[in-house]
Scaffold this motif. Structure first.
Motif, PDB file in Angstrom:
ATOM      1  N   ASP A   1     -66.613  17.716 -24.590  1.00  0.00           N
ATOM      2  CA  ASP A   1     -66.430  19.380 -25.466  1.00  0.00           C
ATOM      3  C   ASP A   1     -67.262  19.763 -25.779  1.00  0.00           C
ATOM      4  O   ASP A   1     -67.283  20.456 -26.605  1.00  0.00           O
ATOM      5  N   HIS A   2     -68.873  19.250 -25.420  1.00  0.00           N
ATOM      6  CA  HIS A   2     -69.804  19.852 -26.433  1.00  0.00           C
ATOM      7  C   HIS A   2     -70.910  20.887 -24.771  1.00  0.00           C
ATOM      8  O   HIS A   2     -70.437  20.106 -23.068  1.00  0.00           O
TER       9      HIS A   2
ATOM     10  N   ASN B   1     -65.357  12.058 -24.711  1.00  0.00           N
ATOM     11  CA  ASN B   1     -66.051  12.789 -22.778  1.00  0.00           C
ATOM     12  C   ASN B   1     -65.431  11.513 -22.066  1.00  0.00           C
ATOM     13  O   ASN B   1     -65.623  11.828 -20.783  1.00  0.00           O
TER      14      ASN B   1
ATOM     15  N   ASN C   1     -62.252  11.918 -20.465  1.00  0.00           N
ATOM     16  CA  ASN C   1     -61.514  12.613 -19.233  1.00  0.00           C
ATOM     17  C   ASN C   1     -63.600  12.547 -18.371  1.00  0.00           C
ATOM     18  O   ASN C   1     -62.692  13.382 -17.561  1.00  0.00           O
TER      19      ASN C   1
END
Length: 204
Positions: free
Chosen positions: A91-92, A176, A179
């Motif tokens: 997500d980054h 993360n 995911n």
């Protein structure tokens, strides 16, 4: 083997289980000033002194064994599941990486002969034949067939050090991390799914 502390696996029992389940390794040594490597099964066992050892054999036609007596230091490398990890799964912004399991075993090798070689072969064959419909036993092979053992060099490696790496995205937060597992499973690739399964077993 360089391993950041976060990825070091210092669980002896887990590492020994890994070696038993992933015993097809690479034996590396130096023979006549040249690095040699052979892909062979290397079976973890305990010798009569109670020490952890690796047992195996190579063909006499393979010149690697001639270096065992000149320099007994060897390295055995074992690999487990591995997979590419895309940074698009985070997500980054970050860089891609690779998740994997690997174990390096350092030790001192010595040549074994006679009945010790036969016993080593019995253990090896029994291990891999146990699930066969018609399992083969070394004890049942004819003398003619067993003459082929003259063409191998048996050895035992007394283990002096084990370095184990288990890089499974331990540096990621829960969101993360989970995911990554989902994305690995979506690839439908055997190795990637194996990594996902390993990640599920890692303590968080």
């Amino acid at each position: 083997m360089f391993t950041p502390d976060i990825y070091k696996n210092e669980n002896k029992e887990e590492t020994h289980t890994f070696l038993k389940e992933n015993s097809f390794g690479i034996l590396i040594n130096q023979t006549e000033g040249k690095l040699c490597a052979t892909h062979i099964p290397l079976e973890l066992d305990t010798n009569n002194k109670g020490l952890s050892v690796l047992q195996g054999h190579i063909s006499k036609e393979n010149p690697q064994w001639k270096g065992f007596t000149d320099n007994d230091a060897v390295l055995a490398v074992f690999s487990g599941p591995h997979s590419y990890i895309s940074s698009s799964w985070y997500d980054h912004e970050n860089v891609p990486t690779w998740n994997y399991i690997a174990v390096h075993v350092y030790g001192k090798i010595k040549i074994v002969e006679g009945e010790a070689v036969i016993e080593s072969l019995k253990k090896l064959v029994d291990k891999y034949e146990k699930n066969s419909e018609n399992p083969i036993r070394v004890e049942d092979l004819s003398k003619k067939t067993m003459l082929q053992t003259r063409g191998i060099v048996g050895f035992e490696i007394e283990i002096t050090e084990i370095q184990a790496t288990k890089k499974m995205s331990q540096n990621r937060d829960d969101s993360n991390y989970n995911n990554i597992i989902l994305e690995l499973e979506k690839t439908n690739k055997k190795e990637s799914i194996a990594v996902a399964n390993e990640m599920k077993k890692c303590p968080r």
